[in-house]
Write an enzyme that holds these catalytic residues in place. Structure first.
Site, PDB file in Angstrom:
ATOM      1  N   GLY A  11      44.140  33.204  48.723  1.00  0.00           N
ATOM      2  CA  GLY A  11      43.948  33.699  47.361  1.00  0.00           C
ATOM      3  C   GLY A  11      44.478  32.745  46.310  1.00  0.00           C
ATOM      4  N   ASP A  12      44.072  32.995  45.065  1.00  0.00           N
ATOM      5  CA  ASP A  12      44.548  32.228  43.910  1.00  0.00           C
ATOM      6  C   ASP A  12      44.179  30.758  43.973  1.00  0.00           C
ATOM      7  OD1 ASP A  12      45.727  34.635  43.073  1.00  0.00           O
ATOM      8  OD2 ASP A  12      47.504  34.227  44.277  1.00  0.00           O
ATOM      9  N   GLY A  14      41.759  29.483  42.435  1.00  0.00           N
ATOM     10  CA  GLY A  14      41.146  29.084  41.168  1.00  0.00           C
ATOM     11  C   GLY A  14      39.697  29.573  41.084  1.00  0.00           C
ATOM     12  N   LYS A  15      39.432  30.697  41.750  1.00  0.00           N
ATOM     13  CA  LYS A  15      38.068  31.255  41.741  1.00  0.00           C
ATOM     14  C   LYS A  15      37.614  31.568  40.318  1.00  0.00           C
ATOM     15  CE  LYS A  15      39.565  34.448  44.598  1.00  0.00           C
ATOM     16  NZ  LYS A  15      40.872  33.922  45.013  1.00  0.00           N
ATOM     17  N   ALA A  38      43.124  41.793  42.423  1.00  0.00           N
ATOM     18  CA  ALA A  38      42.756  40.427  42.057  1.00  0.00           C
ATOM     19  C   ALA A  38      43.352  40.061  40.700  1.00  0.00           C
ATOM     20  CB  ALA A  38      41.237  40.296  41.993  1.00  0.00           C
ATOM     21  N   GLY A  39      43.573  38.777  40.509  1.00  0.00           N
ATOM     22  CA  GLY A  39      43.981  38.274  39.197  1.00  0.00           C
ATOM     23  C   GLY A  39      43.329  36.920  39.039  1.00  0.00           C
ATOM     24  N   HIS A  40      42.280  36.869  38.228  1.00  0.00           N
ATOM     25  CA  HIS A  40      41.546  35.616  38.045  1.00  0.00           C
ATOM     26  C   HIS A  40      41.789  35.123  36.625  1.00  0.00           C
ATOM     27  CE1 HIS A  40      38.571  36.936  41.468  1.00  0.00           C
ATOM     28  NE2 HIS A  40      39.817  36.839  41.858  1.00  0.00           N
ATOM     29  N   GLN A 223      40.406  37.984  46.345  1.00  0.00           N
ATOM     30  CA  GLN A 223      41.242  37.692  47.509  1.00  0.00           C
ATOM     31  C   GLN A 223      40.655  36.461  48.225  1.00  0.00           C
ATOM     32  OE1 GLN A 223      40.389  41.369  47.061  1.00  0.00           O
ATOM     33  NE2 GLN A 223      42.056  40.970  45.670  1.00  0.00           N
ATOM     34  N   THR A 238      44.465  42.071  53.091  1.00  0.00           N
ATOM     35  CA  THR A 238      44.057  43.151  52.202  1.00  0.00           C
ATOM     36  C   THR A 238      43.082  44.032  52.999  1.00  0.00           C
ATOM     37  OG1 THR A 238      43.306  43.689  49.969  1.00  0.00           O
ATOM     38  CG2 THR A 238      42.094  41.923  51.107  1.00  0.00           C
ATOM     39  N   THR A 303      51.127  40.385  39.548  1.00  0.00           N
ATOM     40  CA  THR A 303      52.469  40.901  39.818  1.00  0.00           C
ATOM     41  C   THR A 303      53.579  39.973  39.323  1.00  0.00           C
ATOM     42  OG1 THR A 303      52.401  39.862  41.987  1.00  0.00           O
ATOM     43  CG2 THR A 303      51.706  42.165  41.877  1.00  0.00           C
ATOM     44  N   PRO A 306      56.661  34.993  42.331  1.00  0.00           N
ATOM     45  CA  PRO A 306      56.505  33.572  42.629  1.00  0.00           C
ATOM     46  C   PRO A 306      55.681  33.421  43.904  1.00  0.00           C
ATOM     47  CG  PRO A 306      58.815  34.246  42.871  1.00  0.00           C
ATOM     48  CD  PRO A 306      58.063  35.433  42.375  1.00  0.00           C
ATOM     49  N   LYS A 333      42.978  22.034  41.528  1.00  0.00           N
ATOM     50  CA  LYS A 333      44.396  21.714  41.338  1.00  0.00           C
ATOM     51  C   LYS A 333      44.817  20.341  41.875  1.00  0.00           C
ATOM     52  CE  LYS A 333      46.392  25.935  40.258  1.00  0.00           C
ATOM     53  NZ  LYS A 333      47.492  26.858  40.373  1.00  0.00           N
TER      54      LYS A 333
HETATM   55  P1  GDP Z   1      42.038  33.010  41.442  1.00  0.00           P
HETATM   56  O1  GDP Z   1      42.697  34.287  41.790  1.00  0.00           O
HETATM   57  O2  GDP Z   1      41.458  32.310  42.629  1.00  0.00           O
HETATM   58  O3  GDP Z   1      41.046  33.124  40.322  1.00  0.00           O
HETATM   59  O4  GDP Z   1      43.198  32.053  40.927  1.00  0.00           O
HETATM   60  P2  GDP Z   1      44.336  32.463  39.848  1.00  0.00           P
HETATM   61  O5  GDP Z   1      43.715  32.512  38.518  1.00  0.00           O
HETATM   62  O6  GDP Z   1      45.116  33.632  40.318  1.00  0.00           O
HETATM   63  O7  GDP Z   1      45.323  31.235  40.011  1.00  0.00           O
HETATM   64  C1  GDP Z   1      44.895  29.941  39.766  1.00  0.00           C
HETATM   65  C2  GDP Z   1      45.740  29.368  38.610  1.00  0.00           C
HETATM   66  O8  GDP Z   1      45.552  27.982  38.568  1.00  0.00           O
HETATM   67  C3  GDP Z   1      45.286  29.887  37.264  1.00  0.00           C
HETATM   68  O9  GDP Z   1      46.420  29.947  36.421  1.00  0.00           O
HETATM   69  C4  GDP Z   1      44.311  28.814  36.789  1.00  0.00           C
HETATM   70  O10 GDP Z   1      44.224  28.726  35.387  1.00  0.00           O
HETATM   71  C5  GDP Z   1      44.952  27.587  37.341  1.00  0.00           C
HETATM   72  N1  GDP Z   1      44.034  26.495  37.675  1.00  0.00           N
HETATM   73  C6  GDP Z   1      42.774  26.566  38.186  1.00  0.00           C
HETATM   74  N2  GDP Z   1      42.312  25.321  38.447  1.00  0.00           N
HETATM   75  C7  GDP Z   1      43.296  24.468  38.112  1.00  0.00           C
HETATM   76  C8  GDP Z   1      43.437  23.054  38.193  1.00  0.00           C
HETATM   77  O11 GDP Z   1      42.562  22.321  38.640  1.00  0.00           O
HETATM   78  N3  GDP Z   1      44.629  22.529  37.761  1.00  0.00           N
HETATM   79  C9  GDP Z   1      45.641  23.303  37.296  1.00  0.00           C
HETATM   80  N4  GDP Z   1      46.759  22.697  36.898  1.00  0.00           N
HETATM   81  N5  GDP Z   1      45.547  24.628  37.212  1.00  0.00           N
HETATM   82  C10 GDP Z   1      44.392  25.216  37.634  1.00  0.00           C
HETATM   83  P1  IMO Z   2      42.949  36.883  43.966  1.00  0.00           P
HETATM   84  O1  IMO Z   2      41.559  37.445  43.845  1.00  0.00           O
HETATM   85  C1  IMO Z   2      46.566  36.529  46.364  1.00  0.00           C
HETATM   86  C2  IMO Z   2      47.664  39.978  48.821  1.00  0.00           C
HETATM   87  C3  IMO Z   2      48.909  40.743  48.467  1.00  0.00           C
HETATM   88  C4  IMO Z   2      49.350  41.176  49.854  1.00  0.00           C
HETATM   89  C5  IMO Z   2      48.036  41.487  50.542  1.00  0.00           C
HETATM   90  C6  IMO Z   2      47.645  42.955  50.523  1.00  0.00           C
HETATM   91  O2  IMO Z   2      43.644  36.726  42.658  1.00  0.00           O
HETATM   92  O3  IMO Z   2      42.959  35.639  44.787  1.00  0.00           O
HETATM   93  P2  IMO Z   2      46.756  44.590  48.625  1.00  0.00           P
HETATM   94  O4  IMO Z   2      47.384  45.037  47.348  1.00  0.00           O
HETATM   95  O5  IMO Z   2      45.438  43.917  48.464  1.00  0.00           O
HETATM   96  O6  IMO Z   2      46.717  45.668  49.672  1.00  0.00           O
HETATM   97  O7  IMO Z   2      47.782  43.488  49.222  1.00  0.00           O
HETATM   98  O8  IMO Z   2      47.049  40.738  49.855  1.00  0.00           O
HETATM   99  N1  IMO Z   2      46.677  39.834  47.718  1.00  0.00           N
HETATM  100  C7  IMO Z   2      46.442  38.696  47.065  1.00  0.00           C
HETATM  101  N2  IMO Z   2      47.048  37.503  47.154  1.00  0.00           N
HETATM  102  N3  IMO Z   2      45.518  36.694  45.523  1.00  0.00           N
HETATM  103  C8  IMO Z   2      44.884  37.881  45.442  1.00  0.00           C
HETATM  104  O9  IMO Z   2      43.772  38.053  44.719  1.00  0.00           O
HETATM  105  C9  IMO Z   2      45.361  38.964  46.210  1.00  0.00           C
HETATM  106  N4  IMO Z   2      45.005  40.252  46.353  1.00  0.00           N
HETATM  107  C10 IMO Z   2      45.799  40.766  47.289  1.00  0.00           C
HETATM  108  O10 IMO Z   2      49.863  39.919  47.854  1.00  0.00           O
HETATM  109  O11 IMO Z   2      49.941  40.101  50.535  1.00  0.00           O
HETATM  110 MG    MG Z   3      44.518  35.261  41.559  1.00  0.00          MG
END
Ligand code: GDP
Ligand code: IMO
Ligand code: MG
Length: 437
Positions: A11-12, A14-15, A38-40, A223, A238, A303, A306, A333
């Site tokens: 997850g996270d 950079g979707k 999710a948190g995008h 996720q 998840t 959330t 870290p 990244k």
């Molecule tokens: P997602 O859940 O996959 O959409 O990813 P998140 O948004 O939770 O976390 C990705 C974080 O990295 C966000 O704060 C983005 O703004 C940031 N991000 C995405 N691509 C890049 C990149 O290429 N470089 C940097 N420094 N940050 C990035």
């Molecule tokens: P995005 O879309 C990272 C993790 C939680 C936990 C597990 C189960 O932003 O990438 P849940 O509440 O879904 O039952 O938790 O999955 N988790 C994520 N980790 N990015 C996410 O979404 C996540 N959504 C759930 O931290 O370990």
């Molecule tokens: Mg996220």
């Protein structure tokens, strides 16, 4: 044309950024699983958005967005997000946002049960987002869930709440929490679903019609592969299927209508919550983890926890590429690694002295695994915001090529910062093919 975007790691990756970047080339953006766990994050100029339930395409005024049948929707969270977006100048109308009548609702008792379930697990807790996601999917699989369409019939809603709450309250009380009241839940939810009514649609049919009209559809995974309930690091996962197969089920489209799959891969790995993470930087590497966390802003968008940081894991990412059939990869990244003198990549696993190249099924095995690393030189130059591939330091290019080779997939774009335009679009025959027509 239908393209699926899927996170390759935990997850996270950079979707959100990549969906926002590519949304211009599509007409419809749909989510197919998960909920507001999710948190995008998307940055456009000086504006910052965090999408939880809504597809990241919603930021583009001319796109239609869909919440698919495979999602679990907390109606309160839905309107909080709609109101938040409205206050940020994004107009959201039923014409451009369609919610599946077959999606399941997250109810207040699901949130309470998420807490009690984590409490019960103690040291073995999952580290969920506590949003009620797991308990809502449990009810769905247990055939007692409340779907959006059911909730729109008040008698049915009341009946289901009363019946489900009876059981939920037994557990809630067992854990010393106050029981919830059916009438209060009914009053709250029925008001919210009335407000939801105009957004409710037969989204499968809508997507089928859109395809017939040659509209381009982007399916936005939330996720990621290693959090998939079937294919991830079970039980630390998840409760939905973010992987490519889940996209067909969760959006309600025929699998053979999917044109291609784009994997989102970070140049390193992170994980929030508990569970095995073979390449996690611990002990002497904690300093490097802190540096990456700080440079990459690796704190949960929902959330604020870290994120645990680790080296790129080619075994796990290769597994994701194979499972989802990644046609191309967006590598995100790159800039975060600018500061490192050396960068490690895990190219294999060893367990009890034996080398394995496949991703094991059992979490317990993953805890015992010793990653086998190759060390690559860092470039120690600024790559933030680079858009031209020729401007990349040679060693950065070598790192990218090494990752591409180690997972066996061509890289179509490289992200060099959170902003939309901080991106290198590479000449990639696969992606070019998608967007040709
Ligand atoms: P997602 O859940 O996959 O959409 O990813 P998140 O948004 O939770 O976390 C990705 C974080 O990295 C966000 O704060 C983005 O703004 C940031 N991000 C995405 N691509 C890049 C990149 O290429 N470089 C940097 N420094 N940050 C990035
Ligand atoms: P995005 O879309 C990272 C993790 C939680 C936990 C597990 C189960 O932003 O990438 P849940 O509440 O879904 O039952 O938790 O999955 N988790 C994520 N980790 N990015 C996410 O979404 C996540 N959504 C759930 O931290 O370990
Ligand atoms: Mg996220």
């Amino acid at each position: 044309m239908i393209i699926v975007i899927i996170g390759a790691q935990w997850g996270d990756e950079g979707k959100g950024k990549v969906v926002d970047l590519l949304a211009d080339r599509f007409d419809v953006v749909a989510r197919y699983q998960g909920g507001h766990n999710a948190g995008h994050s998307v940055y456009v100029g000086d504006r910052a958005f965090v999408l939880r339930l809504l597809p990241s395409g919603i930021i583009h005024a001319d796109k239609t967005c869909v919440l698919g049948n495979g999602m679990v929707i907390d109606p309160k969270a839905f309107f909080e997000e709609v109101d938040q977006m409205t206050s940020q100048g994004i107009a959201i109308t039923p014409e451009r946002l369609k919610v599946s009548s077959r999606a399941h609702l997250i109810m207040p008792y699901h949130r309470a049960l998420d807490h009690t379930s984590e409490e019960r697990l103690g040291n073995e807790k999952i580290g969920t987002t506590l949003r009620g996601i797991g308990p809502a999917y449990e009810d769905k699989a247990g055939r007692r869930g409340i779907r959006v369409a059911d909730a729109l019939v008040p008698e049915l809603l009341r009946l289901r709440i009363e019946r489900n709450l009876e059981e939920a309250n037994r557990i809630i009380v067992l854990y010393g929490r106050p029981p919830l009241r059916a009438d209060e839940i009914f009053d709250e939810i029925s008001l919210l679903v009335e407000r939801l009514r105009p957004f409710v649609a037969e989204t499968s049919h809508f997507l089928a019609e859109s395809k017939k009209q040659n509209k381009k559809i982007l399916l936005e995974g939330a996720q990621a592969t290693l959090l998939d309930v079937d294919h991830g690091t079970y039980p630390y996962v998840t409760s939905s299927n973010p992987t490519a197969g889940g996209a067909a089920v969760g959006a309600g489209i025929p699998p053979h209508h999917i044109t291609g799959v784009l994997g989102i891969v970070r140049t390193y790995a992170t994980r929030v919550g508990e569970g095995p993470f073979p390449t996690e930087m611990t002990g002497a590497e904690e300093e490097t983890a802190n540096l990456i966390r700080q440079r990459g802003n690796e704190y949960g968008s929902v959330t604020k926890r870290p994120r645990r940081c680790g080296w790129f894991d080619a075994v796990a990412t290769r597994y994701a590429a194979e499972l989802n059939g990644f046609d191309s990869v967006a590598l995100t990244k790159l800039d975060v690694l600018d500061a490192l003198a050396e960068i490690k990549v895990c190219t294999g696993y060893e367990i009890d002295g034996r080398r394995i190249d496949t991703f094991p099924a059992v979490s317990h095995d993953l805890e015992r695994i010793k990653p086998v690393y190759e060390t690559l030189p860092g470039w120690q130059e600024d790559t933030v915001g680079i858009t031209n591939p020729d401007d990349l330091p040679e060693k950065a290019r070598a790192y990218v090529d090494f990752l591409s080779h180690s997972i066996g997939v061509e890289i179509g774009l490289i992200s060099t910062g959170p902003e939309r335009d901080q991106t290198i679009i590479l000449r990639d025959s696969v992606m070019e093919g998608w967007f040709k027509s």
